[in-house]
Design an enzyme around this catalytic site. Sequence first.
Site, PDB file in Angstrom:
ATOM      1  CE  LYS A 237      26.948  -4.689  -5.581  1.00 44.50           C
ATOM      2  NZ  LYS A 237      26.803  -3.991  -7.214  1.00 44.50           N
TER       3      LYS A 237
ATOM      4  CG  HIS B 110       3.403   3.414   9.286  1.00 50.47           C
ATOM      5  ND1 HIS B 110       3.517   4.380   8.167  1.00 50.47           N
ATOM      6  CD2 HIS B 110       2.800   2.948   8.546  1.00 50.47           C
ATOM      7  CE1 HIS B 110       2.767   3.687   6.605  1.00 50.47           C
ATOM      8  NE2 HIS B 110       3.083   2.740   7.253  1.00 50.47           N
TER       9      HIS B 110
ATOM     10  NE  ARG C 211       6.667   0.562   4.921  1.00 47.75           N
ATOM     11  CZ  ARG C 211       5.627   0.167   5.651  1.00 47.75           C
ATOM     12  NH1 ARG C 211       5.493  -1.013   4.802  1.00 47.75           N
ATOM     13  NH2 ARG C 211       4.683   0.779   5.040  1.00 47.75           N
TER      14      ARG C 211
ATOM     15  NE  ARG D 296      -2.068  -2.272   2.863  1.00 46.57           N
ATOM     16  CZ  ARG D 296      -1.391  -3.453   2.379  1.00 46.57           C
ATOM     17  NH1 ARG D 296      -2.815  -4.023   2.341  1.00 46.57           N
ATOM     18  NH2 ARG D 296      -0.764  -4.747   2.712  1.00 46.57           N
ATOM     19  CB  THR D 297       3.872   2.918   2.619  1.00 47.79           C
ATOM     20  OG1 THR D 297       2.711   2.359   3.318  1.00 47.79           O
ATOM     21  CG2 THR D 297       4.093   4.274   2.571  1.00 47.79           C
TER      22      THR D 297
HETATM   23  N1   CP Z   1      -0.374  -0.164   6.517  1.00 47.13           N
HETATM   24  C1   CP Z   1       0.475  -0.407   5.617  1.00 47.13           C
HETATM   25  O1   CP Z   1       1.934   0.320   5.877  1.00 47.13           O
HETATM   26  O2   CP Z   1       0.892  -1.202   4.055  1.00 47.13           O
HETATM   27  P1   CP Z   1       2.133  -1.701   3.167  1.00 47.13           P
HETATM   28  O3   CP Z   1       2.903  -2.751   4.040  1.00 47.13           O
HETATM   29  O4   CP Z   1       1.232  -2.372   2.399  1.00 47.13           O
HETATM   30  O5   CP Z   1       2.872  -0.369   2.914  1.00 47.13           O
END
Ligand code: CP
Length: 309
Positions: free
Chosen positions: A88, A138, A110, A60-61
């Site tokens: 590496k 998040h 992320r 999603r993100t």
């Molecule tokens: N909710 C969320 O962060 O989903 P993803 O891990 O798929 O990005």
Amino acid sequence: MESSPPLTNLLSIHELTRAQLLLILATAQKYKSLMAESIRYQPVLHGKTIGLLFYEPSTRTRCSFELACRYLGAHYISIAKAGSSFVKGETLKDTVWNLRAMGVDLLVMRHPVSGAAHYLSQKLDIPIVNAGDGMHAHPTQALLDIFTMQEHIGTLENKVIAIVGDIRHSRVARSNIHALTKLGAQVRLVAPPTFIPPGIEQLGAKVYQNIEEALSADIIMALRIQKERQLSGYIPSTGEYARLFGLNQSCFNTNSEGLIMHPGPINRGVELTSEIADSNRSLILKQIPNGVAVRMAILATLLGGHQNE
Ligand code: CP
């Protein structure tokens, strides 16, 4: 609208002022309204390049940031941990310095380590957007969550929001608690004791261990059990967890008319049944397009795009 100091990074909800939070939501509303009229392309970031660095899996993100870049007319480059020079031995700092040298104007990242986004924000002279760091934060998820809540129940002032599940390992829970309390909502946390981190009440939430009490809420947000972040068993089994804390139709017959949310990915039959996930009280798939609008708003705000329209 309250006056707002300019946003330079988006690292956590905790560091956002209420005015900055409201500005992002208002900008997202503008993009959502345009999308509702099939006007998706708003090339206010034409000529900008955005790096999407994902050292943990994401559907999603990552995809919503990719779409947000496209809709704003920006170029993007996607870097995943597997297949990058991380394997590496390159350090995170060297990787992002190389991306910066290529002309990246903003980095979305992320990372499995809490604090990684803060660390990079001190090493780079471009905005950083935290797309999830370890168990810490998040913020873009919390912003899309509150955007979705407001869309369906209006102001969050004095509304009751229950968050059910693995609070201990959840960056989504922490970011939502910060966002919801800034907007005057009452936050209830529902989980087995092992999934409640010590001191979480200090963020302004109330802890419940009885799901019945928690379900008389306006919104019930279920969370996934984050097996990838657990060093040892916090619950006897997922079956036992589902029996005591899973959302199913019988939870709702008498107790609640609350709407259901989940940040995804969902584990059907564990934190909620398919009957609940796919019911007309579920907002789970309504959260998804809001993620695109909110991420467009964040990128445009950080790169000054919405001032150019
Ligand atoms: N909710 C969320 O962060 O989903 P993803 O891990 O798929 O990005």
